[in-house]
Design a protein around this motif. Structure first.
Motif, PDB file in Angstrom:
ATOM      1  N   GLU A 155     129.058 -35.320 -50.931  1.00 25.61           N
ATOM      2  CA  GLU A 155     130.445 -34.926 -50.683  1.00 25.61           C
ATOM      3  C   GLU A 155     131.367 -36.141 -50.703  1.00 25.61           C
ATOM      4  OE1 GLU A 155     130.598 -32.703 -47.038  1.00 25.61           O
ATOM      5  OE2 GLU A 155     129.324 -31.114 -47.828  1.00 25.61           O
ATOM      6  N   SER A 194     126.133 -34.938 -47.239  1.00 21.27           N
ATOM      7  CA  SER A 194     127.396 -35.614 -46.928  1.00 21.27           C
ATOM      8  C   SER A 194     127.620 -36.813 -47.845  1.00 21.27           C
ATOM      9  CB  SER A 194     127.471 -36.012 -45.455  1.00 21.27           C
ATOM     10  OG  SER A 194     126.435 -36.886 -45.104  1.00 21.27           O
ATOM     11  N   CYS A 234     131.336 -39.602 -44.962  1.00 17.24           N
ATOM     12  CA  CYS A 234     129.947 -39.992 -44.687  1.00 17.24           C
ATOM     13  C   CYS A 234     129.883 -41.468 -44.262  1.00 17.24           C
ATOM     14  CB  CYS A 234     129.086 -39.743 -45.927  1.00 17.24           C
ATOM     15  SG  CYS A 234     127.328 -39.972 -45.618  1.00 17.24           S
TER      16      CYS A 234
END
Length: 71
Positions: free
Chosen positions: A55, A52, A26
């Motif tokens: 994540e 994201s 990201c």
């Protein structure tokens, strides 16, 4: 939209080992300084980057990043 309704990134830079996985996943949220340590331009995570950003935080082997839900 109020910043108080948005998720925020919390970084413990002292725990960061410079793997860079967060920034690879990201890059819109996570940046790396010249030493490879993570930082953010803004701790506010736009809704469209939330998945994201989560994540990227989850990928951190040092567990240096958390995404905090709005209070």
């Amino acid at each position: 939209m109020s910043d108080q309704l948005l998720h925020r990134v919390i970084i413990e830079r002292s725990k960061c080992c410079g793997y860079g996985l967060c920034a690879a996943i990201c890059p819109e949220v996570y940046k790396l300084d010249e030493g490879g340590i993570v930082y953010v331009d803004s701790d506010v995570v736009p809704d469209e980057l939330l998945e994201s950003a989560r994540e990227g935080a989850a990928a951190c082997p040092a567990e240096a990043i958390a995404v905090q839900a709005p209070a």
